[in-house]
Design a protein around this motif. Structure first.
Motif, PDB file in Angstrom:
ATOM      1  N   VAL A 240       5.051   9.429  -0.059  1.00  0.00           N
ATOM      2  CA  VAL A 240       3.862   9.511   0.784  1.00  0.00           C
ATOM      3  C   VAL A 240       3.148  10.841   0.545  1.00  0.00           C
ATOM      4  N   VAL A 241       1.894  10.873   0.956  1.00  0.00           N
ATOM      5  CA  VAL A 241       1.122  12.112   0.980  1.00  0.00           C
ATOM      6  C   VAL A 241       1.053  12.585   2.425  1.00  0.00           C
ATOM      7  N   LEU A 242       1.495  13.795   2.691  1.00  0.00           N
ATOM      8  CA  LEU A 242       1.355  14.375   4.017  1.00  0.00           C
ATOM      9  C   LEU A 242      -0.091  14.846   4.196  1.00  0.00           C
ATOM     10  N   HIS A 243      -0.427  15.243   5.418  1.00  0.00           N
ATOM     11  CA  HIS A 243      -1.805  15.654   5.699  1.00  0.00           C
ATOM     12  C   HIS A 243      -1.794  16.807   6.683  1.00  0.00           C
ATOM     13  N   TRP A 244      -2.391  17.912   6.265  1.00  0.00           N
ATOM     14  CA  TRP A 244      -2.573  19.071   7.146  1.00  0.00           C
ATOM     15  C   TRP A 244      -4.063  19.175   7.435  1.00  0.00           C
ATOM     16  N   LEU A 245      -4.447  18.678   8.593  1.00  0.00           N
ATOM     17  CA  LEU A 245      -5.849  18.649   8.995  1.00  0.00           C
ATOM     18  C   LEU A 245      -6.110  19.785   9.971  1.00  0.00           C
ATOM     19  N   GLY A 246      -7.010  20.672   9.604  1.00  0.00           N
ATOM     20  CA  GLY A 246      -7.294  21.834  10.432  1.00  0.00           C
ATOM     21  C   GLY A 246      -8.013  21.489  11.719  1.00  0.00           C
ATOM     22  N   SER A 247      -7.949  22.406  12.667  1.00  0.00           N
ATOM     23  CA  SER A 247      -8.557  22.177  13.979  1.00  0.00           C
ATOM     24  C   SER A 247     -10.075  22.118  13.910  1.00  0.00           C
ATOM     25  N   MET A 248     -10.681  22.620  12.838  1.00  0.00           N
ATOM     26  CA  MET A 248     -12.142  22.501  12.703  1.00  0.00           C
ATOM     27  C   MET A 248     -12.550  21.038  12.520  1.00  0.00           C
TER      28      MET A 248
ATOM     29  N   GLY B 189       0.792  -1.218   0.000  1.00  0.00           N
ATOM     30  CA  GLY B 189       0.000   0.000   0.000  1.00  0.00           C
ATOM     31  C   GLY B 189       0.826   1.270   0.000  1.00  0.00           C
ATOM     32  N   ASN B 190       0.205   2.350  -0.463  1.00  0.00           N
ATOM     33  CA  ASN B 190       0.761   3.697  -0.389  1.00  0.00           C
ATOM     34  C   ASN B 190       0.078   4.441   0.748  1.00  0.00           C
ATOM     35  N   VAL B 191       0.804   5.350   1.407  1.00  0.00           N
ATOM     36  CA  VAL B 191       0.286   5.917   2.647  1.00  0.00           C
ATOM     37  C   VAL B 191       0.051   7.418   2.564  1.00  0.00           C
ATOM     38  N   VAL B 192      -0.901   7.836   3.387  1.00  0.00           N
ATOM     39  CA  VAL B 192      -1.102   9.237   3.730  1.00  0.00           C
ATOM     40  C   VAL B 192      -0.647   9.379   5.181  1.00  0.00           C
ATOM     41  N   LEU B 193       0.332  10.223   5.411  1.00  0.00           N
ATOM     42  CA  LEU B 193       0.881  10.418   6.757  1.00  0.00           C
ATOM     43  C   LEU B 193      -0.008  11.417   7.496  1.00  0.00           C
ATOM     44  N   MET B 194      -0.977  10.880   8.238  1.00  0.00           N
ATOM     45  CA  MET B 194      -1.961  11.736   8.885  1.00  0.00           C
ATOM     46  C   MET B 194      -1.341  12.524  10.032  1.00  0.00           C
ATOM     47  N   ALA B 195      -1.943  13.664  10.321  1.00  0.00           N
ATOM     48  CA  ALA B 195      -1.509  14.463  11.463  1.00  0.00           C
ATOM     49  C   ALA B 195      -1.728  13.672  12.747  1.00  0.00           C
ATOM     50  N   SER B 196      -0.800  13.813  13.687  1.00  0.00           N
ATOM     51  CA  SER B 196      -0.808  13.028  14.921  1.00  0.00           C
ATOM     52  C   SER B 196      -1.220  13.881  16.115  1.00  0.00           C
ATOM     53  N   ARG B 197      -2.276  13.464  16.797  1.00  0.00           N
ATOM     54  CA  ARG B 197      -2.649  14.134  18.044  1.00  0.00           C
ATOM     55  C   ARG B 197      -1.532  14.030  19.072  1.00  0.00           C
ATOM     56  N   ASP B 198      -0.841  12.885  19.084  1.00  0.00           N
ATOM     57  CA  ASP B 198       0.260  12.701  20.034  1.00  0.00           C
ATOM     58  C   ASP B 198       1.364  13.715  19.783  1.00  0.00           C
ATOM     59  N   LEU B 199       1.693  13.935  18.524  1.00  0.00           N
ATOM     60  CA  LEU B 199       2.742  14.901  18.198  1.00  0.00           C
ATOM     61  C   LEU B 199       2.285  16.316  18.519  1.00  0.00           C
ATOM     62  N   ALA B 200       1.013  16.615  18.274  1.00  0.00           N
ATOM     63  CA  ALA B 200       0.494  17.949  18.604  1.00  0.00           C
ATOM     64  C   ALA B 200       0.626  18.232  20.098  1.00  0.00           C
ATOM     65  N   ARG B 201       0.439  17.204  20.936  1.00  0.00           N
ATOM     66  CA  ARG B 201       0.582  17.382  22.386  1.00  0.00           C
ATOM     67  C   ARG B 201       2.040  17.466  22.815  1.00  0.00           C
TER      68      ARG B 201
ATOM     69  N   PRO C 272     -10.099  19.385  16.908  1.00  0.00           N
ATOM     70  CA  PRO C 272      -9.552  20.439  17.782  1.00  0.00           C
ATOM     71  C   PRO C 272      -8.233  20.053  18.445  1.00  0.00           C
ATOM     72  N   ALA C 273      -7.966  18.754  18.589  1.00  0.00           N
ATOM     73  CA  ALA C 273      -6.724  18.310  19.228  1.00  0.00           C
ATOM     74  C   ALA C 273      -5.504  18.623  18.374  1.00  0.00           C
ATOM     75  N   LEU C 274      -5.705  19.029  17.120  1.00  0.00           N
ATOM     76  CA  LEU C 274      -4.585  19.330  16.226  1.00  0.00           C
ATOM     77  C   LEU C 274      -4.273  20.824  16.156  1.00  0.00           C
ATOM     78  N   THR C 275      -4.858  21.609  17.031  1.00  0.00           N
ATOM     79  CA  THR C 275      -4.568  23.049  17.069  1.00  0.00           C
ATOM     80  C   THR C 275      -3.076  23.268  17.269  1.00  0.00           C
ATOM     81  N   GLY C 276      -2.493  24.150  16.466  1.00  0.00           N
ATOM     82  CA  GLY C 276      -1.068  24.459  16.596  1.00  0.00           C
ATOM     83  C   GLY C 276      -0.157  23.478  15.899  1.00  0.00           C
ATOM     84  N   TYR C 277      -0.723  22.658  15.013  1.00  0.00           N
ATOM     85  CA  TYR C 277       0.118  21.677  14.320  1.00  0.00           C
ATOM     86  C   TYR C 277       1.176  22.378  13.481  1.00  0.00           C
ATOM     87  N   TRP C 278       2.294  21.728  13.320  1.00  0.00           N
ATOM     88  CA  TRP C 278       3.504  22.221  12.663  1.00  0.00           C
ATOM     89  C   TRP C 278       4.249  23.246  13.518  1.00  0.00           C
ATOM     90  N   GLY C 279       3.765  23.483  14.756  1.00  0.00           N
ATOM     91  CA  GLY C 279       4.502  24.347  15.666  1.00  0.00           C
ATOM     92  C   GLY C 279       3.992  25.765  15.762  1.00  0.00           C
TER      93      GLY C 279
END
Length: 385
Positions: free
Chosen positions: A183-191, A148-160, A194-201
């Motif tokens: 791979v395909v990266l994923h930028w999932l907004g907080s809408m 399979g090919n992957v989409v690297l989803m945003a991680s709640r663990d990393l956001a914390r 909400p646990a992904l608020t502030g992703y990418w720093g």
């Protein structure tokens, strides 16, 4: 013609006479002009939808049929992502089982698939950066080992856990170095989560964009592109301009996908959308026109669907999955309206009625009699007659 009573905001019921279904010239081959994936949902086993064993909560046959329906329309399937209640009812064990089954099904028909991977197997509420990195790598290996090919989803663990952009740069660098396929990266907004608020720093998206561009630029051979789910077309276009070739934007903007996919004559977005799971025949027919160079025909078919999609994805946006399942039920794609963990309770009856009105406005329902009968029975169970 089929008619039904729909609840209104003033607690009365209004009669709706359903329109004839739209006549769409769909096709079975994948689009040539864009890469297109529909993020598919899962059908719950209605008897076991709230069981603790999430693998037993899925109706596997009905879930597989949904994916075959998408492939038959030329669309790729984005598997085990948030549309499939990933992290909102589906854990990694069940998501992995789902992904491997879908990859097997895809091979039987030559269907296209990308699979979401994350870090949701971690049971430590405060994992280290190294543990998060290793969790990503474990999931990537599980999917790539199955072809399979992957989409690297945003991680709640990393956001914390992340203290700033350097932590994202470090994790994504190691993870991308481990991948054997782009791979395909994923930028999932907080809408959406909400646990992904502030992703990418950064909480400010233009500042966050700098981190995204740096990661992609430094690991370009390992990155096919990035799915952008921010519901902000200006931000997506700004990132699209800055993205180094050949990386692509996969729009996840379920409010503005028509303009973003059509592009500006120079740049355009590919598509990875939960909305397309609900309006798949329209997407199939629209991309058939786009492949012929008929942008206006593409817009004429797909443009009217955005009004429905905006209702499906109305705040609180994470409950959009309810609308996808509801419309599948009304269209005969599943035999009931139950979701894993009782997630269907996240939307009110007024919202469900609004979806029927918007779907009917574009001729979404291929069997109006079935739609009317199912909606009427469902509303009647809730005391509306």
């Amino acid at each position: 013609m089929a008619a039904l009573l729909l609840p209104s905001p003033d607690h009365t019921c209004t009669r709706l006479l359903l329109n004839e279904p739209a006549q769409l010239d769909v096709r079975s081959t994948p689009p040539a002009s864009r890469a297109v994936y529909a993020a598919a949902h899962v059908v719950a086993d209605p008897v076991r939808a709230c069981t603790a064993d999430l693998g037993d909560a899925i109706d596997w046959d009905a879930t597989a049929q949904l994916r075959h329906d998408l492939w038959s329309l030329g669309l790729g399937v984005a598997e085990s992502m948030d549309t499939a209640q990933r992290g909102m009812g589906l854990d990694w064990a069940a998501a992995k089982k789902l992904a491997l089954r879908t990859l097997d099904e895809a091979r039987s028909v030559g269907g296209q698939v990308v699979v979401g991977v994350g870090t949701d197997q971690l049971d430590n509420p405060r994992p280290s950066i190294e543990e998060i990195r290793d969790a990503y790598i474990e999931q990537i290996d599980a999917i790539e080992s199955a072809g399979g090919n992957v989409v690297l989803m945003a991680s709640r663990d990393l956001a914390r856990a992340a203290t700033g952009p350097d932590d994202y740069l470090a994790v994504y660098s190691d993870v991308l170095d481990s991948a054997s396929r782009p791979v395909v990266l994923h930028w999932l907004g907080s809408m959406f989560d909400p646990a992904l608020t502030g992703y990418w720093g950064f909480t400010e998206p233009h500042a966050a964009m700098d981190t995204v561009v740096q990661i992609i630029t430094e690991h370009l051979p390992a990155v096919r592109g990035i799915k952008v789910s921010l519901l902000d077309p200006e931000l997506e276009i700004a990132l699209r301009i800055r993205l180094p070739e050949p990386a692509r934007i996969f729009t996840g903007d379920d409010f503005n996908y028509v303009d973003l996919i059509a592009g500006d004559g120079t740049r355009s977005s590919d598509a990875l959308l939960g909305a397309f799971a609900a309006i798949a025949p329209y997407a199939s027919a629209a991309f058939a026109r786009l492949d012929l160079g008929d942008e206006q025909g593409f817009r004429d078919i797909l443009g009217p669907t955005e009004a429905l999609s905006r209702i499906v994805f109305a705040p609180p946006t994470q409950y959009y999955k309810v609308g996808v399942a509801w419309l599948a039920y009304l269209n005969g794609k599943q035999s009931h309206f139950r979701m894993i963990g009782g997630f269907e309770t996240g939307r009110c009856l007024e919202h469900l009625a609004e979806l029927i009105r918007a779907g009917d406005a574009i001729g979404l329902f291929p069997d109006p009699d079935l739609t009317a009968a199912r909606a009427t029975a469902y509303f009647a169970v809730h005391g509306l007659t």
